[in-house]
Motif scaffolding. Structure first.
Motif, short mmCIF file in Angstrom:
data_model
loop_
_atom_site.label_atom_id
_atom_site.label_comp_id
_atom_site.label_asym_id
_atom_site.label_seq_id
_atom_site.Cartn_x
_atom_site.Cartn_y
_atom_site.Cartn_z
N TYR A 39 0.85 -1.19 0.00
CA TYR A 39 0.00 0.00 0.00
C TYR A 39 0.88 1.23 0.00
O TYR A 39 1.96 1.25 0.59
CB TYR A 39 -0.89 0.04 1.26
N PHE A 54 0.54 5.58 0.65
CA PHE A 54 -0.32 6.57 1.29
C PHE A 54 0.29 7.96 1.15
O PHE A 54 1.50 8.13 1.04
CB PHE A 54 -0.43 6.30 2.80
N TYR A 86 -0.09 11.27 3.64
CA TYR A 86 -0.61 11.83 4.88
C TYR A 86 -0.31 13.32 4.90
O TYR A 86 0.71 13.78 4.39
CB TYR A 86 0.06 11.18 6.11
N GLN A 126 -1.40 16.96 13.87
CA GLN A 126 -2.27 15.80 13.73
C GLN A 126 -2.07 15.19 12.34
O GLN A 126 -2.23 15.87 11.33
CB GLN A 126 -3.73 16.23 13.89
N MET A 127 -1.71 13.93 12.27
CA MET A 127 -1.53 13.26 10.99
C MET A 127 -2.88 12.84 10.44
O MET A 127 -3.65 12.15 11.11
CB MET A 127 -0.66 12.00 11.17
N LEU A 162 -4.88 11.09 7.11
CA LEU A 162 -4.77 10.32 5.87
C LEU A 162 -5.47 11.10 4.74
O LEU A 162 -6.64 11.44 4.85
CB LEU A 162 -5.40 8.95 6.03
N ARG A 220 -5.01 6.79 -0.26
CA ARG A 220 -4.20 5.57 -0.28
C ARG A 220 -4.40 4.86 -1.62
O ARG A 220 -5.42 5.02 -2.28
CB ARG A 220 -4.56 4.65 0.87
N PHE A 254 3.40 13.83 3.76
CA PHE A 254 4.28 12.68 3.84
C PHE A 254 3.76 11.56 2.95
O PHE A 254 2.59 11.20 3.00
CB PHE A 254 4.37 12.15 5.27
N MET A 284 3.59 0.81 2.94
CA MET A 284 3.35 -0.30 3.86
C MET A 284 3.42 -1.59 3.06
O MET A 284 2.65 -1.78 2.13
CB MET A 284 1.99 -0.19 4.54
N SER A 309 5.07 -6.70 5.74
CA SER A 309 5.29 -6.83 7.18
C SER A 309 4.08 -6.33 7.96
O SER A 309 3.92 -6.64 9.12
CB SER A 309 6.54 -6.05 7.60
N GLY A 310 3.27 -5.55 7.30
CA GLY A 310 2.00 -5.17 7.89
C GLY A 310 2.08 -4.15 8.98
O GLY A 310 2.89 -4.29 9.88
N TYR A 311 1.24 -3.14 8.92
CA TYR A 311 1.03 -2.17 10.00
C TYR A 311 2.21 -1.26 10.27
O TYR A 311 2.12 -0.39 11.11
CB TYR A 311 0.61 -2.87 11.30
N ALA A 312 3.35 -1.43 9.61
CA ALA A 312 4.49 -0.54 9.81
C ALA A 312 4.58 0.40 8.62
O ALA A 312 4.91 -0.03 7.51
CB ALA A 312 5.78 -1.33 9.96
N LEU A 313 4.28 1.65 8.83
CA LEU A 313 4.39 2.64 7.78
C LEU A 313 5.82 3.14 7.70
O LEU A 313 6.44 3.46 8.71
CB LEU A 313 3.47 3.83 8.07
N PHE A 345 7.87 6.12 6.17
CA PHE A 345 7.59 7.47 5.68
C PHE A 345 8.77 8.09 4.94
O PHE A 345 9.93 7.81 5.25
CB PHE A 345 7.25 8.39 6.85
#
Lengths: 114, 111
Positions: free
Chosen positions: A33, A35, A37, A44-45, A47, A50, A91, A95, A98-102, A104
């Protein structure tokens, strides 16, 4: 390891104009994926948009659209009809499996002027 | 639905001390990720928890640790603080990997 590169540290655009932010990435994975941001001065980040790598169609969200070039590993963000509220750090993020680790990029500071 | 909340919002600590930051995810979200943001290194992934288990960890020293509780709230701890640990610590919660919602962050200053 995947790397994400944003080559434009700062950009400026006039209100109502269109601006394109660049992002390139490096990966050996085939499914991932991407993204964009937005981080306004409040920190505040948020989204923006994506893109799933297996989808050839470029994602769009109202005034925001991407140009996803998988072979070139390029993922640019186009902001149409720029508004003062679009002023922020943008930014690009990756991803992979490995999943869930962005992962940047360093960010592009966008200033929208009246 | 309430968003991701982080406490405290600001913190000042002295070198050598330890600190605990808290993150409450969006209701129903079971995954919580932590990121460190500094001017020099940018945004870096620390770790991710799901159902009280650490599933993924970034490249940080063992001084950085975390945990997740049965209600999905998460804490991260930094021991023996160094000046370089001064940063904005962001927490994100997820229902699915491709949709992470960030909290407002905790600004940690180490003096």
């Amino acid at each position: 390891a995947q790397t994400v590169t944003q080559s434009q540290p700062e950009m400026s655009v006039q209100e109502a104009e269109t601006v394109t932010l660049s992002c390139t990435y490096d990966t050996s994975e085939s499914n991932y994926y991407l993204f964009w941001y937005k981080q306004p001065p409040s920190r505040q980040m948020i989204l923006v948009i994506r893109q799933e790598a297996y989808k050839q169609q470029n994602a769009t969200e109202n005034r925001f659209s991407v140009n996803f070039q998988k072979a070139a590993k390029s993922f640019s963000l186009k902001i149409s009809d720029s508004q003062l509220g679009d002023t922020a750090m943008y930014f690009c993020a990756f991803m992979g499996n490995s999943g869930y680790a962005l992962n940047f990029g360093k960010g592009t500071s966008l200033l929208v002027t009246p | 639905k309430a968003g991701v909340t982080q406490t405290p919002r600001y913190l000042i600590k002295t070198r050598g001390q330890q600190v605990t930051l808290s993150c409450s995810p969006i209701s129903g979200h079971r995954s919580v990720s932590w990121y460190q943001q500094t001017p020099g290194q940018g945004l870096q992934f620390l770790f991710e928890y799901f159902s009280e288990t650490q599933r993924n960890k970034g490249n940080f020293p063992g001084r950085f640790s975390g945990r997740q509780f049965s209600n999905s709230r998460s804490e991260m701890n930094v021991s023996t603080l160094e000046l370089g640990d001064s940063a904005l610590y962001l927490c994100a919660s997820s229902l699915a990997a491709y949709e992470q919602y960030f909290g407002p962050g905790t600004r940690l200053t180490v003096t």
